[in-house]
Write a protein that holds these residues in place. Structure first.
Motif, PDB file in Angstrom:
ATOM      1  N   GLY A  94      92.885  33.700  10.151  1.00  0.00           N
ATOM      2  CA  GLY A  94      91.696  33.658   9.564  1.00  0.00           C
ATOM      3  C   GLY A  94      90.809  34.597   9.741  1.00  0.00           C
ATOM      4  O   GLY A  94      90.872  35.818   9.778  1.00  0.00           O
ATOM      5  N   TYR A  95      89.352  34.274  10.352  1.00  0.00           N
ATOM      6  CA  TYR A  95      88.339  35.222  10.556  1.00  0.00           C
ATOM      7  C   TYR A  95      87.439  34.849  11.490  1.00  0.00           C
ATOM      8  O   TYR A  95      87.139  33.354  11.664  1.00  0.00           O
ATOM      9  N   GLU A  96      87.212  35.876  12.612  1.00  0.00           N
ATOM     10  CA  GLU A  96      86.168  35.362  13.385  1.00  0.00           C
ATOM     11  C   GLU A  96      84.910  35.947  13.151  1.00  0.00           C
ATOM     12  O   GLU A  96      84.645  37.179  12.865  1.00  0.00           O
ATOM     13  N   ILE A  97      83.893  35.162  13.442  1.00  0.00           N
ATOM     14  CA  ILE A  97      82.694  35.442  13.084  1.00  0.00           C
ATOM     15  C   ILE A  97      81.789  35.564  14.525  1.00  0.00           C
ATOM     16  O   ILE A  97      81.881  34.930  15.331  1.00  0.00           O
ATOM     17  N   LEU A  98      81.206  36.856  14.612  1.00  0.00           N
ATOM     18  CA  LEU A  98      80.482  37.121  15.630  1.00  0.00           C
ATOM     19  C   LEU A  98      78.936  37.227  15.552  1.00  0.00           C
ATOM     20  O   LEU A  98      78.572  37.449  14.418  1.00  0.00           O
ATOM     21  N   TYR A  99      77.886  37.094  16.570  1.00  0.00           N
ATOM     22  CA  TYR A  99      76.764  37.266  16.524  1.00  0.00           C
ATOM     23  C   TYR A  99      76.195  37.883  17.639  1.00  0.00           C
ATOM     24  O   TYR A  99      76.819  37.748  18.999  1.00  0.00           O
ATOM     25  N   THR A 100      75.298  38.781  17.500  1.00  0.00           N
ATOM     26  CA  THR A 100      74.460  39.128  18.575  1.00  0.00           C
ATOM     27  C   THR A 100      72.887  38.777  18.564  1.00  0.00           C
ATOM     28  O   THR A 100      72.398  38.608  17.436  1.00  0.00           O
ATOM     29  N   ASP A 101      72.228  38.369  19.622  1.00  0.00           N
ATOM     30  CA  ASP A 101      70.718  37.903  19.325  1.00  0.00           C
ATOM     31  C   ASP A 101      69.746  38.990  19.317  1.00  0.00           C
ATOM     32  O   ASP A 101      68.436  38.729  19.327  1.00  0.00           O
ATOM     33  N   LYS A 102      70.201  40.166  19.725  1.00  0.00           N
ATOM     34  CA  LYS A 102      69.268  41.116  20.050  1.00  0.00           C
ATOM     35  C   LYS A 102      69.237  42.608  19.165  1.00  0.00           C
ATOM     36  O   LYS A 102      69.161  43.728  19.759  1.00  0.00           O
ATOM     37  N   ARG A 103      69.766  42.524  17.717  1.00  0.00           N
ATOM     38  CA  ARG A 103      69.756  43.524  16.811  1.00  0.00           C
ATOM     39  C   ARG A 103      70.364  44.817  17.392  1.00  0.00           C
ATOM     40  O   ARG A 103      69.782  45.858  17.738  1.00  0.00           O
ATOM     41  N   GLN A 104      71.594  44.818  17.660  1.00  0.00           N
ATOM     42  CA  GLN A 104      72.492  46.024  18.336  1.00  0.00           C
ATOM     43  C   GLN A 104      71.996  46.331  19.849  1.00  0.00           C
ATOM     44  O   GLN A 104      72.597  47.226  20.268  1.00  0.00           O
ATOM     45  N   ARG A 105      71.471  45.491  20.681  1.00  0.00           N
ATOM     46  CA  ARG A 105      71.289  45.425  21.916  1.00  0.00           C
ATOM     47  C   ARG A 105      71.728  44.869  22.802  1.00  0.00           C
ATOM     48  O   ARG A 105      71.684  44.990  23.901  1.00  0.00           O
ATOM     49  N   GLY A 106      72.074  43.645  22.420  1.00  0.00           N
ATOM     50  CA  GLY A 106      72.875  42.533  22.962  1.00  0.00           C
ATOM     51  C   GLY A 106      74.219  42.724  22.884  1.00  0.00           C
ATOM     52  O   GLY A 106      74.792  43.515  22.390  1.00  0.00           O
ATOM     53  N   TYR A 107      74.779  41.515  23.822  1.00  0.00           N
ATOM     54  CA  TYR A 107      76.256  41.501  23.624  1.00  0.00           C
ATOM     55  C   TYR A 107      76.728  40.668  22.578  1.00  0.00           C
ATOM     56  O   TYR A 107      76.214  39.804  22.097  1.00  0.00           O
ATOM     57  N   ILE A 108      77.691  41.221  21.605  1.00  0.00           N
ATOM     58  CA  ILE A 108      78.359  40.590  20.491  1.00  0.00           C
ATOM     59  C   ILE A 108      79.031  39.378  20.833  1.00  0.00           C
ATOM     60  O   ILE A 108      79.997  39.743  21.686  1.00  0.00           O
ATOM     61  N   LYS A 109      79.036  38.037  20.621  1.00  0.00           N
ATOM     62  CA  LYS A 109      79.746  37.165  20.983  1.00  0.00           C
ATOM     63  C   LYS A 109      80.319  36.318  19.932  1.00  0.00           C
ATOM     64  O   LYS A 109      79.776  36.183  18.830  1.00  0.00           O
ATOM     65  N   SER A 110      81.586  35.863  19.833  1.00  0.00           N
ATOM     66  CA  SER A 110      82.210  35.028  18.801  1.00  0.00           C
ATOM     67  C   SER A 110      81.547  33.694  18.996  1.00  0.00           C
ATOM     68  O   SER A 110      81.261  32.978  19.919  1.00  0.00           O
ATOM     69  N   LYS A 111      81.369  33.262  17.749  1.00  0.00           N
ATOM     70  CA  LYS A 111      80.717  31.990  17.492  1.00  0.00           C
ATOM     71  C   LYS A 111      81.620  31.017  16.918  1.00  0.00           C
ATOM     72  O   LYS A 111      81.473  29.962  17.173  1.00  0.00           O
ATOM     73  N   PHE A 112      82.433  31.312  16.347  1.00  0.00           N
ATOM     74  CA  PHE A 112      83.388  30.366  15.690  1.00  0.00           C
ATOM     75  C   PHE A 112      84.574  31.229  14.914  1.00  0.00           C
ATOM     76  O   PHE A 112      84.334  32.378  14.475  1.00  0.00           O
ATOM     77  N   THR A 113      85.845  30.578  14.963  1.00  0.00           N
ATOM     78  CA  THR A 113      87.047  31.233  14.096  1.00  0.00           C
ATOM     79  C   THR A 113      87.131  30.291  12.844  1.00  0.00           C
ATOM     80  O   THR A 113      87.287  29.013  12.859  1.00  0.00           O
ATOM     81  N   LEU A 114      87.303  30.800  11.635  1.00  0.00           N
ATOM     82  CA  LEU A 114      87.673  30.242  10.394  1.00  0.00           C
ATOM     83  C   LEU A 114      89.053  30.126  10.033  1.00  0.00           C
ATOM     84  O   LEU A 114      89.376  31.495   9.926  1.00  0.00           O
ATOM     85  N   THR A 115      89.541  29.139   9.763  1.00  0.00           N
ATOM     86  CA  THR A 115      90.750  29.044   9.113  1.00  0.00           C
ATOM     87  C   THR A 115      90.761  28.545   7.806  1.00  0.00           C
ATOM     88  O   THR A 115      89.833  28.201   7.357  1.00  0.00           O
ATOM     89  N   GLU A 116      91.972  28.566   6.980  1.00  0.00           N
ATOM     90  CA  GLU A 116      92.065  28.097   5.515  1.00  0.00           C
ATOM     91  C   GLU A 116      91.318  26.679   5.549  1.00  0.00           C
ATOM     92  O   GLU A 116      91.779  25.848   6.364  1.00  0.00           O
ATOM     93  N   GLY A 117      90.364  26.676   4.675  1.00  0.00           N
ATOM     94  CA  GLY A 117      89.633  25.471   4.410  1.00  0.00           C
ATOM     95  C   GLY A 117      88.687  24.922   5.282  1.00  0.00           C
ATOM     96  O   GLY A 117      87.812  23.947   5.001  1.00  0.00           O
ATOM     97  N   THR A 118      88.139  25.902   6.112  1.00  0.00           N
ATOM     98  CA  THR A 118      86.818  25.551   7.142  1.00  0.00           C
ATOM     99  C   THR A 118      85.754  26.287   6.659  1.00  0.00           C
ATOM    100  O   THR A 118      85.792  27.400   5.898  1.00  0.00           O
ATOM    101  N   SER A 119      84.522  25.787   7.243  1.00  0.00           N
ATOM    102  CA  SER A 119      83.330  26.470   6.788  1.00  0.00           C
ATOM    103  C   SER A 119      82.533  26.681   8.099  1.00  0.00           C
ATOM    104  O   SER A 119      82.751  25.918   9.013  1.00  0.00           O
ATOM    105  N   GLY A 120      81.370  27.498   7.882  1.00  0.00           N
ATOM    106  CA  GLY A 120      80.557  27.708   9.089  1.00  0.00           C
ATOM    107  C   GLY A 120      79.267  28.297   8.527  1.00  0.00           C
ATOM    108  O   GLY A 120      79.080  28.662   7.525  1.00  0.00           O
ATOM    109  N   ARG A 121      78.361  28.281   9.488  1.00  0.00           N
ATOM    110  CA  ARG A 121      76.892  28.630   9.206  1.00  0.00           C
ATOM    111  C   ARG A 121      76.204  29.163  10.325  1.00  0.00           C
ATOM    112  O   ARG A 121      76.267  28.520  11.328  1.00  0.00           O
TER     113      ARG A 121
END
Length: 178
Positions: A94-121
């Motif tokens: 599937g796909y791993e969705i990552l996020y950082t809270d500080k516009r390129q200045r923070g650490y990028i953290k995995s928030k969730f991994t999507l597999t076939e048939g799943t959704s995230g926001r």
């Protein structure tokens, strides 16, 4: 295949009160007009810019793109196809969705991994002003993700009140460095 929708809802101080905020929060997903036969690569990305004024919410721009390998996060801290805070990595199933809270200045953290048939926001706030204009623009940014095969595409693919994964970074708006 990964379907992504980014909704950037821009507003100013004049519409920051509660009633206007409720109207903004109601915009979680929008329909996508696209011909299924044109889908030729791994990611369908829909970016929508909306503007809220005292007269309501209006669409400023709407663009659909087909993205391939170049859209995946490669570890460099540079703005990519999904802005400065959201990144996508391919995984085995599937796909791993990552996020950082500080516009390129923070650490990028995995928030969730999507597999076939799943959704995230992912939902977050931001603000900025131009160097030549003292007016602050505020942003409510929503990313919708759906992992499905190409044949599952329909205009209302993002219409899910309760996605499988949800992450909201609604911290207090801070000085953005401009």
């Amino acid at each position: 295949m990964l379907f992504i929708q980014e909704i950037d809802l821009i507003y100013t101080k004049s519409v920051r009160s509660g009633g206007f905020a409720n109207t903004r929060r109601a915009v979680k997903f929008l329909p996508v007009e696209f011909d299924k036969s044109d889908i030729t690569d791994e990611i369908l990305f829909n970016r929508v810019y909306l503007f809220q004024s005292a007269n309501g919410i209006s669409e400023k721009r709407n663009k659909v793109s087909i993205l391939g390998e170049k859209a995946f996060f490669d570890g460099r801290f540079a703005p990519d196809f999904f802005g400065e805070r959201v990144f996508v990595k391919r995984t085995e199933d599937g796909y791993e969705i990552l996020y950082t809270d500080k516009r390129q200045r923070g650490y990028i953290k995995s928030k969730f991994t999507l597999t076939e048939g799943t959704s995230g926001r992912i939902i977050y706030n931001d603000r900025s002003s131009g160097w030549d204009c003292p007016v602050w623009n505020y942003y409510l940014v929503t990313f919708n993700f759906v992992c499905a095969d190409k044949d599952s595409f329909k205009p209302k693919i993002f219409f899910r009140k309760n996605p499988d994964f949800m992450f909201g970074d609604m911290k207090e708006l801070r000085y953005s460095g401009f």
